[in-house]
Design a protein around this motif. Structure first.
Motif, PDB file in Angstrom:
ATOM      1  N   HIS A  34       0.808  -1.528  -0.260  1.00 22.95           N
ATOM      2  CA  HIS A  34      -0.077  -0.411  -0.007  1.00 22.95           C
ATOM      3  C   HIS A  34       0.380   1.470  -0.240  1.00 22.95           C
ATOM      4  O   HIS A  34       1.910   0.870   0.234  1.00 22.95           O
ATOM      5  N   GLU A 122       0.789   8.455  -4.571  1.00 25.19           N
ATOM      6  CA  GLU A 122       0.638   7.581  -6.148  1.00 25.19           C
ATOM      7  C   GLU A 122       1.088   8.398  -7.644  1.00 25.19           C
ATOM      8  O   GLU A 122       1.682   7.700  -8.270  1.00 25.19           O
ATOM      9  N   CYS A 157      -4.088  -2.105  -5.544  1.00 27.36           N
ATOM     10  CA  CYS A 157      -4.930  -1.699  -6.761  1.00 27.36           C
ATOM     11  C   CYS A 157      -5.004  -3.004  -6.757  1.00 27.36           C
ATOM     12  O   CYS A 157      -6.167  -3.502  -7.823  1.00 27.36           O
ATOM     13  N   HIS A 158      -4.280  -4.056  -6.927  1.00 30.29           N
ATOM     14  CA  HIS A 158      -4.595  -5.721  -7.698  1.00 30.29           C
ATOM     15  C   HIS A 158      -5.749  -6.873  -6.400  1.00 30.29           C
ATOM     16  O   HIS A 158      -6.704  -6.771  -7.727  1.00 30.29           O
ATOM     17  N   PRO A 161      -9.362  -2.787  -6.830  1.00 33.08           N
ATOM     18  CA  PRO A 161      -9.100  -2.054  -8.186  1.00 33.08           C
ATOM     19  C   PRO A 161     -10.075  -0.575  -8.281  1.00 33.08           C
ATOM     20  O   PRO A 161     -10.400   0.109  -9.119  1.00 33.08           O
ATOM     21  N   GLU A 162     -11.578  -0.962  -7.848  1.00 28.48           N
ATOM     22  CA  GLU A 162     -12.714  -0.733  -7.751  1.00 28.48           C
ATOM     23  C   GLU A 162     -12.867   1.098  -7.141  1.00 28.48           C
ATOM     24  O   GLU A 162     -12.850   2.511  -7.270  1.00 28.48           O
ATOM     25  N   ARG A 163     -12.155   0.598  -6.196  1.00 25.21           N
ATOM     26  CA  ARG A 163     -11.444   1.213  -5.358  1.00 25.21           C
ATOM     27  C   ARG A 163     -10.133   2.198  -4.794  1.00 25.21           C
ATOM     28  O   ARG A 163     -10.006   3.072  -4.137  1.00 25.21           O
ATOM     29  N   LYS A 164      -8.973   1.506  -4.834  1.00 25.85           N
ATOM     30  CA  LYS A 164      -7.690   1.671  -4.944  1.00 25.85           C
ATOM     31  C   LYS A 164      -7.152   2.054  -5.241  1.00 25.85           C
ATOM     32  O   LYS A 164      -6.637   0.861  -6.797  1.00 25.85           O
ATOM     33  N   SER A 165      -5.775   2.694  -5.952  1.00 28.63           N
ATOM     34  CA  SER A 165      -5.082   2.316  -6.406  1.00 28.63           C
ATOM     35  C   SER A 165      -3.760   2.541  -6.430  1.00 28.63           C
ATOM     36  O   SER A 165      -2.555   2.498  -6.898  1.00 28.63           O
ATOM     37  N   ASP A 166      -3.843   2.821  -5.311  1.00 26.65           N
ATOM     38  CA  ASP A 166      -2.095   2.716  -4.980  1.00 26.65           C
ATOM     39  C   ASP A 166      -1.326   1.051  -4.732  1.00 26.65           C
ATOM     40  O   ASP A 166      -1.969   0.119  -4.717  1.00 26.65           O
ATOM     41  N   GLY A 168       0.310   2.724  -6.518  1.00 27.61           N
ATOM     42  CA  GLY A 168       0.387   3.494  -7.722  1.00 27.61           C
ATOM     43  C   GLY A 168       1.610   2.673  -9.068  1.00 27.61           C
ATOM     44  O   GLY A 168       2.563   1.940  -8.811  1.00 27.61           O
ATOM     45  N   ASP A 169       1.019   3.659  -9.876  1.00 30.25           N
ATOM     46  CA  ASP A 169       2.055   3.659 -11.179  1.00 30.25           C
ATOM     47  C   ASP A 169       3.455   4.399 -10.685  1.00 30.25           C
ATOM     48  O   ASP A 169       4.534   3.520 -11.925  1.00 30.25           O
TER      49      ASP A 169
END
Length: 180
Positions: A34, A122, A157-158, A161-166, A168-169
């Motif tokens: 995270h 992120e 994010c995995h 995925p609908e709620r989180k993106s950490d 991050g890229d």
């Protein structure tokens, strides 16, 4: 570094009550990475994070804190920007880090995972010190819990995925996996 009685040594230990027993017979076989920064986008060290994970976050200390001060969340570990490790929950208990989540059709990832927070966001690259600590910690966790294969090391994010993106890229997944 070593693990004894569910605790990482040496590490700073701050006990969070935001945890629960794992279901009987559950095997720890997932590692979730995270990111967290409090206030958002600021890296002020672990004080505010400690306060959040121990239900002591002052809702008046920052406008954003009023929104999150009543959350009951935690993680097993935090790696600050210098790579220092804090542990909040012993590994035999589930930390409340994943929330509504699913991995390969299995829900409630808290039941079978370990959660590691990186102090960051992120969009800001993580530090080399954080990566070094993360690699060392992950190697040790994989020795202790061999069911955590490289394919079972994921980001928040995995699993949500609908709620989180950490994290991050900006997280260097390819480099990280190569180091393991």
């Amino acid at each position: 570094m070593y693990i004894g009685s569910g605790w990482l040594w040496p590490a700073r230990h701050i006990i969070s009550k935001n945890c629960a027993p794992r279901p009987a017979g559950s095997e720890i076989d997932l590692l979730v990475i995270h990111s967290i920064s409090l206030p958002p986008g600021q890296f002020a060290g672990s004080k505010w994070i400690d306060d959040l994970f121990t239900n002591q976050l002052d809702p008046h200390a920052h406008p954003y804190f009023a929104q999150i001060s009543r959350l009951q969340v935690s993680a097993h570990f935090l790696l600050d920007r210098h790579g220092h490790i804090t542990q909040y929950v012993p590994l035999n208990l589930q930390a409340w880090h994943a929330g509504l989540s699913s991995f390969k059709g299995r829900g409630n990832c808290n039941d079978f995972s370990i959660g590691i927070e990186l102090e960051g966001d992120e969009v800001t690259p993580y530090t080399s010190e954080q990566y070094k600590s993360l690699v060392r910690l992950t190697r040790l966790l994989r020795e202790e819990y061999p069911a955590i294969t490289k394919q079972r090391i994921v980001g928040h994010c995995h699993i949500a995925p609908e709620r989180k993106s950490d994290p991050g890229d900006v997280f260097a997944w390819d480099w990280f996996y190569e180091q393991l």
